[in-house]
Design an enzyme around this catalytic site. Structure first.
Site, PDB file in Angstrom:
ATOM      1  N   HIS A 171       0.819  -1.215   0.000  1.00 37.40           N
ATOM      2  CA  HIS A 171       0.000   0.000   0.000  1.00 37.40           C
ATOM      3  C   HIS A 171       0.860   1.276   0.000  1.00 37.40           C
ATOM      4  O   HIS A 171       0.685   2.171  -0.832  1.00 37.40           O
ATOM      5  CB  HIS A 171      -0.905   0.046   1.237  1.00 37.40           C
ATOM      6  CG  HIS A 171      -1.874  -1.084   1.326  1.00 37.40           C
ATOM      7  ND1 HIS A 171      -2.420  -1.689   0.226  1.00 37.40           N
ATOM      8  CD2 HIS A 171      -2.426  -1.714   2.388  1.00 37.40           C
ATOM      9  CE1 HIS A 171      -3.248  -2.636   0.612  1.00 37.40           C
ATOM     10  NE2 HIS A 171      -3.264  -2.675   1.916  1.00 37.40           N
ATOM     11  N   LYS A 226      -0.993  -0.056  13.645  1.00 39.59           N
ATOM     12  CA  LYS A 226      -2.306  -0.408  14.196  1.00 39.59           C
ATOM     13  C   LYS A 226      -2.444   0.191  15.591  1.00 39.59           C
ATOM     14  O   LYS A 226      -1.459   0.489  16.248  1.00 39.59           O
ATOM     15  CB  LYS A 226      -2.452  -1.933  14.258  1.00 39.59           C
ATOM     16  CG  LYS A 226      -2.527  -2.595  12.887  1.00 39.59           C
ATOM     17  CD  LYS A 226      -2.829  -4.069  13.009  1.00 39.59           C
ATOM     18  CE  LYS A 226      -3.039  -4.681  11.625  1.00 39.59           C
ATOM     19  NZ  LYS A 226      -4.192  -4.111  10.915  1.00 39.59           N
TER      20      LYS A 226
END
Length: 512
Positions: free
Chosen positions: A264, A363
């Site tokens: 990504h 995260k």
């Protein structure tokens, strides 16, 4: 520009011409690993939304291939729940006709006999539904099944005519440069490159595609898009979610570097830094992405730092306590998987020489946000009084990918007072309020492109390998050495304090 009153409301001229009338030929999409989350959460809802927008022909058919013993009706009911929960449109009468084109096929991913039976089933559907032998195979399985599926498709004669057969392969494509190269060789023994669609769903996001339009359909910024005017670039993809039930996959994949940076974020870097392609065509766009990836490498900062990796401890997200990574379900005790990576990259070409690209992802961070921020250099001479000089902030161009997709430009303006005083102000473009339509989901765009045979937003074999070449040395260093450099950060924070040292002197991470 024309405007008119419609039903008492002023029509939005920016919506004119938004509808894209592209409809693929009748075809069958076979999804391997169809009982998994991706199918129910993303693929079937995306196909339903495409059907609702009349982008799919009525003959379009889905065959769901998985091991579990479901009937067609049982599987359709499961997908109905998924569409009701995850589709961007409401479940309506269309479902009845759409669902009749969904079939379930029980088979073993590693058994050649299952593929021979699948071939007979697809031929039968071709006759019944008029799909004319047009087929796409979607690999929504664990990566360990990619090789047997591809080889069995070839042996069973399902790789077919290159003009009407395609294969879609989900990430991760390999674990490092060597494994990606080996997998490419397996794929290329069975399929031609023009049949292969390696999917990275970030490339289907509206604002990611808009990077190319913004750069190459406007003449304002391109002259400034180089090391003469840009000081550095920050690319951030922050998530508030934890590893949740994906721990076995996430641990096996190796955490944030393989799950996020290699694909990504590296795609965002390539789109930001690539040269203008000669045409908006699949190979010309991908040629330029490959060129810039081949010029990219990890680069140490003025303190000698290259990258920071870290794992989250327990903390708070949105006022709720959350567990540490190692306390999440199905996590191997004591594992050192990094849920946060920040790294510094340099691009060795004329345009970007000396401009660092700082990439970070994690995260359980404080906020869900993805953006690309280009910070411009300071003005060469401070014209205004000394008391104002310290207040001057560098110009900043921010491409917001999610949420609140759009673009903002920060510049200095005079405050409305008698003396010379300045402050930073923003010019903002918001997708939602400007076009007043919901952007299609990334999988809608990518599935439609695949069915149409447009590979522009899919990664090519050499592109995948070029991205792996950049990060593989650092992965090997972390895996092969008994390194104790894993940092920790509180869930709900912006990552480890050590990440601030990755920035060169005089620069700092943006506060989002």
């Amino acid at each position: 520009m024309t405007s008119q009153l419609t039903g008492g409301l002023l029509a939005n001229p920016l919506r004119e011409g938004l509808r894209l009338e592209r409809t693929p030929r009748p075809s069958i999409l076979t999804i391997f690993g169809a009982s998994g989350d991706l199918t129910v959460r993303k693929l079937i809802p995306a196909l339903y939304d495409l059907a609702r927008d009349r982008r799919l022909p009525p003959e379009f058919t889905v065959v769901a291939f998985a091991r579990r013993p479901y009937s067609h009706e049982q599987f359709r009911e499961m997908m109905k729940e998924g569409v009701a929960k995850y589709s961007r449109s409401k479940l309506g009468n269309l479902w009845e006709s759409f669902s009749q084109g969904i079939y379930y096929f029980q088979g073993d991913l590693e058994s050649l006999e299952s593929y021979r039976e699948l071939a007979e089933f697809l031929s039968k559907l071709d006759s019944e539904r008029g799909t004319l032998g047009n087929r796409a195979f979607y690999l929504a399985t664990a990566p360990s099944y990619f090789k047997p599926i591809i080889e069995n498709l070839g042996t069973a004669g399902l790789s077919g005519d290159p003009r009407n057969t395609r294969i879609v392969i989900e990430k991760p494509f390999g674990r490092d440069l060597d494994s990606a190269h080996s997998l490419n060789k397996v794929v290329q023994k069975v399929f031609q490159e023009k049949q292969v669609y390696r999917i990275d769903h970030y490339l289907g996001k509206e604002t990611v595609q808009n990077i190319l339009v913004f750069r190459f359909a406007n003449s304002i910024f391109e002259p400034l898009w180089n090391n003469r005017y840009i000081d550095h670039v920050q690319i951030t993809v922050a998530e508030t979610v934890g590893v949740e039930n994906r721990a076995p996959y996430y641990d096996e994949a190796g955490g944030a570097m393989r799950d996020m940076i290699q694909n990504h974020l590296m795609q965002l870097l390539a789109l930001t830094a690539m040269e203008p392609p000669a045409a908006f065509e699949a190979d010309t766009v991908r040629d330029e992405k490959v060129k810039v990836l081949r010029a990219t490498q990890l680069g140490r900062n003025d303190r000698g730092l290259l990258a920071v990796r870290a794992q989250y401890r327990n903390g708070w997200i949105a006022g709720e306590p959350v567990s540490a990574y190692r306390d999440e379900p199905r996590v191997t005790p004591g594992i050192q998987t990094a849920s946060y990576i920040a790294a510094r990259f340099m691009i060795n070409n004329w345009r970007w020489h000396g401009v660092p690209f700082y990439l970070r992802t994690g995260k359980r961070l404080a906020k869900r946000v993805s953006e690309i921020a280009l910070q411009f250099r300071d003005v060469p001479h401070q014209l205004f009084p000394e008391r104002s000089a310290g207040q001057v902030s560098p110009n900043l161009l921010v491409l917001r990918i999610q949420p609140d997709e759009g673009i903002s430009l920060r510049f200095e303006a005079k405050r409305p007072v008698a003396d010379i005083a300045m402050r930073s102000v923003n010019m903002d473009f918001h997708y939602g309020s400007t076009f007043e339509v919901a952007s299609p989901e990334a999988y809608e765009r990518l599935l439609l492109d695949c069915l149409l045979g447009d590979q522009t937003l899919f990664t090519r074999a050499d592109e995948v390998e070029a991205a792996w070449r950049i990060v593989t040395p650092l992965i090997e260093q972390w895996e092969n050495q008994a390194s104790d450099d894993l940092q920790y950060y509180d869930a709900g924070s912006w990552g480890p304090s050590a990440a601030s040292k990755l920035m060169d002197t005089g620069r700092r991470w943006r506060r989002l």
